[in-house]
Design a protein around this motif. Structure first.
Motif, short mmCIF file in Angstrom:
data_model
loop_
_atom_site.label_atom_id
_atom_site.label_comp_id
_atom_site.label_asym_id
_atom_site.label_seq_id
_atom_site.Cartn_x
_atom_site.Cartn_y
_atom_site.Cartn_z
N TYR A 183 0.90 -1.15 0.00
CA TYR A 183 0.00 0.00 0.00
C TYR A 183 0.94 1.20 0.00
N ASN A 184 1.01 1.90 -1.12
CA ASN A 184 2.01 2.95 -1.33
C ASN A 184 1.45 4.35 -1.11
N ARG A 185 2.36 5.30 -0.96
CA ARG A 185 2.02 6.73 -0.85
C ARG A 185 0.97 7.01 0.22
N ILE A 186 1.09 6.33 1.34
CA ILE A 186 0.17 6.59 2.45
C ILE A 186 0.41 7.99 2.98
N GLY A 187 1.66 8.37 3.02
CA GLY A 187 2.01 9.70 3.49
C GLY A 187 3.44 10.03 3.11
N LEU A 188 3.83 11.26 3.41
CA LEU A 188 5.17 11.73 3.11
C LEU A 188 5.67 12.55 4.29
N VAL A 189 6.84 12.18 4.81
CA VAL A 189 7.44 12.95 5.90
C VAL A 189 7.87 14.30 5.33
N THR A 190 7.33 15.37 5.90
CA THR A 190 7.63 16.72 5.43
C THR A 190 8.54 17.48 6.37
N ASP A 191 8.69 16.99 7.60
CA ASP A 191 9.56 17.63 8.58
C ASP A 191 10.45 16.56 9.20
N ARG A 192 11.71 16.51 8.75
CA ARG A 192 12.66 15.50 9.24
C ARG A 192 12.94 15.64 10.73
N ASN A 193 12.70 16.81 11.30
CA ASN A 193 12.87 16.99 12.75
C ASN A 193 11.86 16.16 13.54
N GLU A 194 10.72 15.86 12.91
CA GLU A 194 9.68 15.06 13.56
C GLU A 194 9.84 13.56 13.31
#
Length: 162
Positions: free
Chosen positions: A76-87
């Motif tokens: 199941y692809n592209r569920i989400g994308l990390v936008t803040d590497r600090n998190e």
């Protein structure tokens, strides 16, 4: 396509799961160093998670008529994308919690590029019913955990086509 692959597709259709199929063949080397053809069938579909979210899904089947059992991978692809590497530490902590307590046969993974996806690896024999049931259950798992994923900071869960 092999008999096992055909049975998988027929059982999927019986359960109202429609796939777009594509065959792929590439050369590999066996233990003795001889070149052999490695065949895979890639079955693609999409899951409507909620009113605003669609997740591309795929099942990759090792396609070989000589085998009694074949390997498969469900994604199941592209569920989400990390936008803040600090998190990322907080995101990974939550993903590990989900993997340990709620994801069942599946596990969530964050790729190096930040994409969140869910995967299951398995082996299928002559009866494809358990494999299809596993695929269908993956959609249920994803729907159940979406609320928890939405609470995370630093991850974009909108449907992305790029």
């Amino acid at each position: 396509m092999s008999e096992l692959t055909d049975k998988f597709i027929q059982e999927a259709e019986r359960k109202n799961v429609k796939f777009n199929a594509r065959e792929m063949e590439r050369p590999l080397k066996d233990k003795e160093g001889n070149e052999v053809a490695h065949k895979q069938v890639i079955l693609q579909t999409a899951l409507q998670v909620d009113q605003n979210k669609v997740v591309p899904c795929a099942v990759v089947l090792h396609d070989d008529d000589k085998l009694e059992y074949i390997n498969y991978q469900m994604n199941y692809n592209r569920i989400g994308l990390v936008t803040d590497r600090n998190e990322l530490p907080n995101i990974l902590e939550k993903i590990n919690e989900l993997n340990g307590m709620k994801s069942g046969y599946y596990h969530f993974v964050v790729n190096p590029d930040g994409e969140l996806h869910m995967r299951n690896l398995g082996i299928m024999g002559n009866d494809p019913t358990p494999a299809i049931s596993t695929f269908i259950h993956g959609g249920r798992i994803l729907r159940l955990v979406m609320a928890e994923l939405r609470e995370l900071k630093g991850i974009d869960l909108s449907t992305r086509l790029d």
